[in-house]
Every structure is written in C-alpha cells, then in structure tokens.
Design an enzyme around this catalytic site. Structure first.
Site, PDB file in Angstrom:
ATOM      1  N   ARG A  54       0.782  -1.235   0.000  1.00  0.00           N
ATOM      2  CA  ARG A  54       0.000   0.000   0.000  1.00  0.00           C
ATOM      3  C   ARG A  54       0.815   1.286   0.000  1.00  0.00           C
ATOM      4  O   ARG A  54       0.441   2.274  -0.589  1.00  0.00           O
ATOM      5  CB  ARG A  54      -0.821  -0.009   1.294  1.00  0.00           C
ATOM      6  CG  ARG A  54      -2.230   0.378   1.142  1.00  0.00           C
ATOM      7  CD  ARG A  54      -2.892   0.279   2.480  1.00  0.00           C
ATOM      8  NE  ARG A  54      -2.330  -0.846   3.265  1.00  0.00           N
ATOM      9  CZ  ARG A  54      -3.027  -1.507   4.178  1.00  0.00           C
ATOM     10  NH1 ARG A  54      -4.251  -1.181   4.434  1.00  0.00           N
ATOM     11  NH2 ARG A  54      -2.486  -2.495   4.865  1.00  0.00           N
TER      12      ARG A  54
ATOM     13  N   LYS B 123      -2.176 -20.060   3.305  1.00  0.00           N
ATOM     14  CA  LYS B 123      -3.199 -20.274   4.310  1.00  0.00           C
ATOM     15  C   LYS B 123      -3.344 -19.062   5.234  1.00  0.00           C
ATOM     16  O   LYS B 123      -2.396 -18.285   5.297  1.00  0.00           O
ATOM     17  CB  LYS B 123      -2.925 -21.569   5.070  1.00  0.00           C
ATOM     18  CG  LYS B 123      -1.905 -21.450   6.230  1.00  0.00           C
ATOM     19  CD  LYS B 123      -1.566 -22.800   6.772  1.00  0.00           C
ATOM     20  CE  LYS B 123      -2.294 -23.125   8.037  1.00  0.00           C
ATOM     21  NZ  LYS B 123      -1.644 -22.606   9.258  1.00  0.00           N
TER      22      LYS B 123
ATOM     23  N   HIS C 205       2.912 -25.631   3.687  1.00  0.00           N
ATOM     24  CA  HIS C 205       4.387 -25.667   3.678  1.00  0.00           C
ATOM     25  C   HIS C 205       4.938 -26.987   4.206  1.00  0.00           C
ATOM     26  O   HIS C 205       6.077 -27.325   3.951  1.00  0.00           O
ATOM     27  CB  HIS C 205       4.983 -24.432   4.375  1.00  0.00           C
ATOM     28  CG  HIS C 205       4.983 -24.494   5.871  1.00  0.00           C
ATOM     29  ND1 HIS C 205       3.893 -24.184   6.627  1.00  0.00           N
ATOM     30  CD2 HIS C 205       5.952 -24.825   6.743  1.00  0.00           C
ATOM     31  CE1 HIS C 205       4.194 -24.320   7.905  1.00  0.00           C
ATOM     32  NE2 HIS C 205       5.441 -24.709   8.006  1.00  0.00           N
TER      33      HIS C 205
ATOM     34  N   LYS D 154       8.537 -29.802   3.098  1.00  0.00           N
ATOM     35  CA  LYS D 154       9.632 -30.233   3.987  1.00  0.00           C
ATOM     36  C   LYS D 154      10.323 -31.452   3.393  1.00  0.00           C
ATOM     37  O   LYS D 154       9.660 -32.352   2.870  1.00  0.00           O
ATOM     38  CB  LYS D 154       9.078 -30.555   5.384  1.00  0.00           C
ATOM     39  CG  LYS D 154       8.579 -29.293   6.098  1.00  0.00           C
ATOM     40  CD  LYS D 154       8.282 -29.550   7.544  1.00  0.00           C
ATOM     41  CE  LYS D 154       7.637 -28.352   8.206  1.00  0.00           C
ATOM     42  NZ  LYS D 154       8.557 -27.404   8.800  1.00  0.00           N
TER      43      LYS D 154
ATOM     44  N   GLU E 200       4.993 -28.303  19.170  1.00  0.00           N
ATOM     45  CA  GLU E 200       5.772 -27.056  19.179  1.00  0.00           C
ATOM     46  C   GLU E 200       6.026 -26.649  20.616  1.00  0.00           C
ATOM     47  O   GLU E 200       5.150 -26.843  21.477  1.00  0.00           O
ATOM     48  CB  GLU E 200       4.990 -25.943  18.482  1.00  0.00           C
ATOM     49  CG  GLU E 200       4.730 -26.217  17.011  1.00  0.00           C
ATOM     50  CD  GLU E 200       4.085 -25.019  16.336  1.00  0.00           C
ATOM     51  OE1 GLU E 200       4.817 -24.233  15.735  1.00  0.00           O
ATOM     52  OE2 GLU E 200       2.851 -24.867  16.442  1.00  0.00           O
TER      53      GLU E 200
ATOM     54  N   ASP F 265      -5.584 -24.605  12.466  1.00  0.00           N
ATOM     55  CA  ASP F 265      -4.235 -24.114  12.170  1.00  0.00           C
ATOM     56  C   ASP F 265      -3.301 -25.249  11.739  1.00  0.00           C
ATOM     57  O   ASP F 265      -2.432 -25.044  10.894  1.00  0.00           O
ATOM     58  CB  ASP F 265      -3.679 -23.435  13.441  1.00  0.00           C
ATOM     59  CG  ASP F 265      -2.397 -22.641  13.195  1.00  0.00           C
ATOM     60  OD1 ASP F 265      -2.326 -21.979  12.142  1.00  0.00           O
ATOM     61  OD2 ASP F 265      -1.493 -22.679  14.042  1.00  0.00           O
TER      62      ASP F 265
ATOM     63  N   HIS G  38      -1.800 -29.344   7.786  1.00  0.00           N
ATOM     64  CA  HIS G  38      -0.506 -30.030   7.890  1.00  0.00           C
ATOM     65  C   HIS G  38      -0.639 -31.506   8.299  1.00  0.00           C
ATOM     66  O   HIS G  38      -0.090 -32.385   7.633  1.00  0.00           O
ATOM     67  CB  HIS G  38       0.404 -29.328   8.898  1.00  0.00           C
ATOM     68  CG  HIS G  38       0.583 -27.856   8.633  1.00  0.00           C
ATOM     69  ND1 HIS G  38       0.658 -27.326   7.369  1.00  0.00           N
ATOM     70  CD2 HIS G  38       0.703 -26.791   9.474  1.00  0.00           C
ATOM     71  CE1 HIS G  38       0.837 -26.014   7.448  1.00  0.00           C
ATOM     72  NE2 HIS G  38       0.854 -25.666   8.704  1.00  0.00           N
TER      73      HIS G  38
ATOM     74  N   LYS H 237       0.736 -26.396  21.011  1.00  0.00           N
ATOM     75  CA  LYS H 237       1.725 -25.356  21.317  1.00  0.00           C
ATOM     76  C   LYS H 237       2.158 -25.551  22.767  1.00  0.00           C
ATOM     77  O   LYS H 237       1.427 -26.120  23.576  1.00  0.00           O
ATOM     78  CB  LYS H 237       1.094 -23.965  21.183  1.00  0.00           C
ATOM     79  CG  LYS H 237       0.552 -23.699  19.770  1.00  0.00           C
ATOM     80  CD  LYS H 237       1.296 -22.584  19.088  1.00  0.00           C
ATOM     81  CE  LYS H 237       0.747 -22.295  17.717  1.00  0.00           C
ATOM     82  NZ  LYS H 237       1.722 -22.428  16.647  1.00  0.00           N
TER      83      LYS H 237
HETATM   84  C1  BG6 Z   1       1.870 -22.599  10.564  1.00  0.00           C
HETATM   85  C2  BG6 Z   1       0.980 -22.309  11.729  1.00  0.00           C
HETATM   86  O1  BG6 Z   1       1.120 -23.042   9.467  1.00  0.00           O
HETATM   87  O2  BG6 Z   1       2.811 -23.600  10.909  1.00  0.00           O
HETATM   88  C3  BG6 Z   1       1.798 -21.899  12.949  1.00  0.00           C
HETATM   89  O3  BG6 Z   1       0.073 -21.262  11.398  1.00  0.00           O
HETATM   90  C4  BG6 Z   1       2.863 -22.939  13.241  1.00  0.00           C
HETATM   91  O4  BG6 Z   1       0.960 -21.740  14.089  1.00  0.00           O
HETATM   92  C5  BG6 Z   1       3.665 -23.249  11.985  1.00  0.00           C
HETATM   93  O5  BG6 Z   1       3.707 -22.441  14.264  1.00  0.00           O
HETATM   94  C6  BG6 Z   1       4.614 -24.403  12.226  1.00  0.00           C
HETATM   95  O6  BG6 Z   1       5.461 -24.552  11.122  1.00  0.00           O
HETATM   96  P1  BG6 Z   1       6.888 -25.200  11.297  1.00  0.00           P
HETATM   97  O7  BG6 Z   1       7.400 -25.352   9.899  1.00  0.00           O
HETATM   98  O8  BG6 Z   1       7.700 -24.267  12.140  1.00  0.00           O
HETATM   99  O9  BG6 Z   1       6.668 -26.505  11.987  1.00  0.00           O
END
Ligand code: BG6
Length: 485
Positions: free
Chosen positions: A43, A142, A172, A176, A210, A229, A234, A334
């Site tokens: 922007r 996402k 993503h 990996k 995590e 999430d 994933h 988390k």
């Molecule tokens: C993201 C989530 O898609 O993936 C996050 O929104 C999460 O909350 C992250 O922390 C984890 O990715 P990675 O590659 O660090 O395991």
C-alpha cells in the site's frame, strides 16, 4: 527460463519472515532461474532502494547461517523491485500488467501473501486486467478458509479467474524434505510396500509438537485454534502421504487423486465420536526449556476466558482394505515439551515370541523436525551371551539415517522448495481445491460438536505433552505415544 514473481503483501510478515529468506537461499544455492524479477507490492509509497533497505534490515533477524553478506545481498537486491498498489484500483492492475509485459517473462507467479479477505478483490481485478493468461500462476497462502463454506467461496472466486492448474495452494509441510523422503521411501523402494498395511502395522502416530506459544499472534490464533491451524492442513496432508495407494505416475494429479481418496476414506466423526476420540486442550502456565512461560489466557491479545484449543489429539481410521481397523492418531499442540514433528509407524509384534524377556515391536520413525531423518527400531542380540537363566538378551537398536549428514549441501527449506516449484510449474506439492474442501468437510463435525460443548478444552501445563486424556485416548487401544515408550 525467465520469471516474474509478484508478492502481494510485500511488506507483510510472511514476505519478510519466510519468503524473502527462502528466495535468498534459492539465489545463494544457484537454484533461482536466472533472468528473474521479484516485485513486492504493498500500500505505501517506497522506492526500490527503500524497499531493499527494509528487507536488508529484516535479514538481521534471520538465523546467522542464512544471513547474506553485504556482497551477496547487493547481488540478490538487484532482483528486488517495489511497486505501490491500491488493491481496489483497476488502474493499478493495468500498471502491473504493463510492468510484466515490458519483459514478457515465460512465467508470472502471483503470490498472494495477504489476508484471505483480499483474495476476492485481487483475483477479480487480476481477471479484469487480463493478468490470468496461461503463463500466469497464482499462489495462495493459508488460512484458506475458516470452514467448508468459506473455503468453497475462496475456491469459487479464484476459480472464476484462474484454472485449477494455475492455482497453487501452499501447505508448507509438503515442502519439507522429510515429506519427499516419505514418498521416496514408499514408492522408490520395494522393501516397505508389502508391510505397509493392516496385516503388519498396528497403528500410526503423527505428532507435530511445538514448544513455542502463540507469541504476538494471540488475536489471530484465537479465531483459529489448533484444529484449523495445524490438523485440517498439515497433519492431514502428512496422513495422506502415509496412507495413499501408490500413484500410477509421479504426475501431480495422479498423486493428488490418491491423496483425495484417502481424505474421502477417513472415518467421519459424529457428535458421539468427537467426545470419545478427540481431545482438545489449552496450555496453562508452566516451564518450557527451563523458562517460566505464561498460560494461553495470559498471552497478549487473547480474550478473557477464551475456549480456544492450543492442543488436539484424535484417533481416526482410514476405511479401506489396506487400513481397516488400524488407528491413526494425530496430535499437535503449542507449548509442549519439545519442538518435535514425526510420524511413527508402529509394526505389530511377532506372532509367536520365542525369546523371553524384552519384547518390543519394530517401529519406523519418520522425523520432520527439529532434524529430518529416518529411524528403524529393531531388536537385536547384544552379543554378550545369554543371561543367567539361559535366555538370549535382546536389546532395542535403531538404524538411523541422518539426511543432513548424508546430503549436507543439498537440503532446501520448505518455502524455498515450494517457491521454486511454483516458478517451474511443478504442482505435486500443492493442494488441489477438492483435497482442501474434503479436509474441511472431515473436520467440520468436530468444530460443530465443540461449538455446542460447554466444558471447553482441558488444561495442560506448558512444557508437558498435553492433557492426560491424550494418553488415555491411545491407552484405550493398548498403545502409548512415542515419548512414553
Ligand atoms: C503454521 C501455523 O502453518 O505452521 C503456525 O500457522 C505454526 O501456528 C507453523 O507455528 C509451524 O510450522 P513449522 O514449519 O515451524 O513446523
């Protein structure tokens, strides 16, 4: 091959935290096709030089080994351009089109690193400006929807401007290296295929743990939660990779058809089975990596009394001849004890044990994080001779493949891989709209059941492995989680 990569949301978090470092690594590894331009759009008014300085400064926050030297950055920066755009202004899209036409690159990749509520405006405007020709691809980040209806709406909007093969949905986790290895393990080797079925496998556990909390993203996270999430995308994508039938070719659609079949074969939840087979949790204050950390409700921007889940563990089954009756356990959270993502394939025990004492079934561990690798756990004779009672002493050992060691210079990160694939038009690792919608369809009964449930998530102490109910969930089948073995 020349390319133009346009980053919508060019000053946003995703761009500087993930995309720029990934593009720089691709550049450093010599993998970025020469003759490319990267255009950030956002922007505010900035010159190319100001934008380059902004990105340079952001690189200071990247891990040291991935930081550019001044000289490297100067060369990388030559690819970077900036353009101010008001996303509601047709004239600005016409200007963008003109910019791409100056060069007429072989490929134009439009990466929508913006909030999804801008997707519709952006796609409509791109279509109206004619920036959707066959050499154009759009990449969507996402969250792709909040539920089935909103995901369908996004797909409808994108589909009105781009054909399915032009729309690349990022998960993503599919980028990996461990996921590529899983494909190689299953379909590049004959060894495991005969064992990859209910007759040999007792259960499969997918864990994405995590140790971080929600950090400064409390407001976003609170409207999302761990199910949306991490599980809907994933964890389910990993499950499809484990459970899919061998595709007939390595073509993107051959693979995605098989993944879709898995998603369609997942046992649907009912209100009753949600109560029995899904555990949701929320962290309270505790200690992680030796440091005291606050509970979820004390995190910044989290509304008082929130019932948002930061942990999910669930049990499901894939209803097919190959997998009937084999539990698949998915778990994410988390503020757990460690950052640890892995898939554990637990094999059945020997049918008739002849060695007294140690009994342990074989297991294959596919490690995604913190390092990627493969471990095959076996029982072996220690070689120290029999015990006093005359029995042979067996002990667990593991065959351990460390890919970082085996292929030290060739590991590419998830975003680097996916960006290079988007530029090259390789679609294997992107999620097709029908897969994404099916994943939403499957999680929806859980969301529904939770929206009616007044009990809320179970508390777990930060730094633990989640609520005790998650252990009870697997114990019902006579199993334990990998860290309890
Ligand atoms: C993201 C989530 O898609 O993936 C996050 O929104 C999460 O909350 C992250 O922390 C984890 O990715 P990675 O590659 O660090 O395991």
């Amino acid at each position: 091959m020349s390319f133009d990569l346009v980053l919508f949301g060019g000053t946003g978090d995703l761009t500087w935290r993930k995309l720029m470092p990934a593009l720089f690594q691709a550049f450093r590894h010599g993998k970025l096709p020469p003759g490319g331009r990267i255009l950030a759009v956002a922007r505010d008014e900035r010159s190319d030089a100001e934008y380059r300085a902004f990105i340079r400064e952001k690189f200071n926050g990247v891990e040291e080994a991935k930081q550019p030297s001044d000289d490297e950055f100067a060369r990388f920066a030559e690819l970077l351009h900036y353009r101010r755009m008001d996303l509601s202004q047709p004239a600005h899209y016409a200007g963008l089109k003109q910019w791409t036409e100056e060069r007429n690159a072989d490929t134009v990749v439009l990466f929508l690193a913006t909030s999804p509520n801008l997707f519709s405006t952006i796609c409509e405007q791109l279509g109206a400006a004619g920036l959707n020709g066959p050499h154009v691809r759009v990449v969507l980040e996402k969250p792709l929807g909040h539920d089935l209806v909103s995901a369908q709406e996004i797909n409808r909007i994108v589909g009105a401007t781009f054909r399915e093969e032009q729309a690349l949905r990022i998960d993503h986790y599919l980028g990996k290296p461990a996921v590529q290895n899983l494909m190689a393990l299953r379909f590049g080797n004959a060894l495991f295929e005969p064992l990859w079925r209910r007759e040999s496998i007792a259960n499969i556990q997918i864990t994405i743990a995590e140790s971080i909390g929600v950090g400064t993203r409390g407001d976003f996270y609170d409207t999302t939660g761990a199910l949306r999430d991490m599980i809907q995308n994933h964890a389910l994508q990993l499950l499809t990779m484990i459970a899919m039938e061998p595709p007939s070719t390595s073509e993107a659609d051959a693979i995605r058809d098989e993944k879709l079949k898995v998603l369609r074969s997942l046992k649907p939840f009912t209100a009753e089975t949600v109560t029995r087979d899904v555990v949701r949790g929320q962290y309270k204050a505790g200690t992680v990596d030796g440091k005291r950390v606050p509970g979820y409700l004390e995190e910044a921007k989290v509304p008082a009394g929130s019932a948002c889940e930061t942990f999910v563990a669930l049990r499901t089954e894939v209803q097919s001849w190959r997998w009937a009756g084999v539990p698949f356990y998915l778990r994410t959270g988390k503020r757990l004890a460690a950052r640890d993502a892995q898939i554990v394939v637990n094999f059945r025990e020997v049918p008739h044990p002849i060695f007294a004492g140690t009994r342990q079934a074989n297991k294959l561990v596919i490690k995604l994080q913190p390092e990627d690798g493969l471990e095959l756990h076996l029982l072996a004779a220690k070689g120290g001779g029999p015990a006093q009672d005359g029995n042979e002493v067996l002990s667990p050992v593991s065959l351990d493949l460390d890919f970082d060691k085996a292929f030290p210079s060739e590991r590419v990160g998830a975003y680097e891989r996916l960006l290079l694939d988007a530029i090259a038009g390789r679609l294997n690792l992107f999620v097709r709209s029908d897969e994404q919608e099916q994943a939403w369809r499957w999680v929806e009964p859980i969301l529904d059941a939770w929206s009616r449930d007044t009990i809320g998530p179970r508390a777990y102490v930060a730094g633990s492995w989640g609520p005790a109910a998650a252990s009870a969930l697997v114990a019902r089948d006579g199993c334990v989680w990998a860290e309890e073995q």
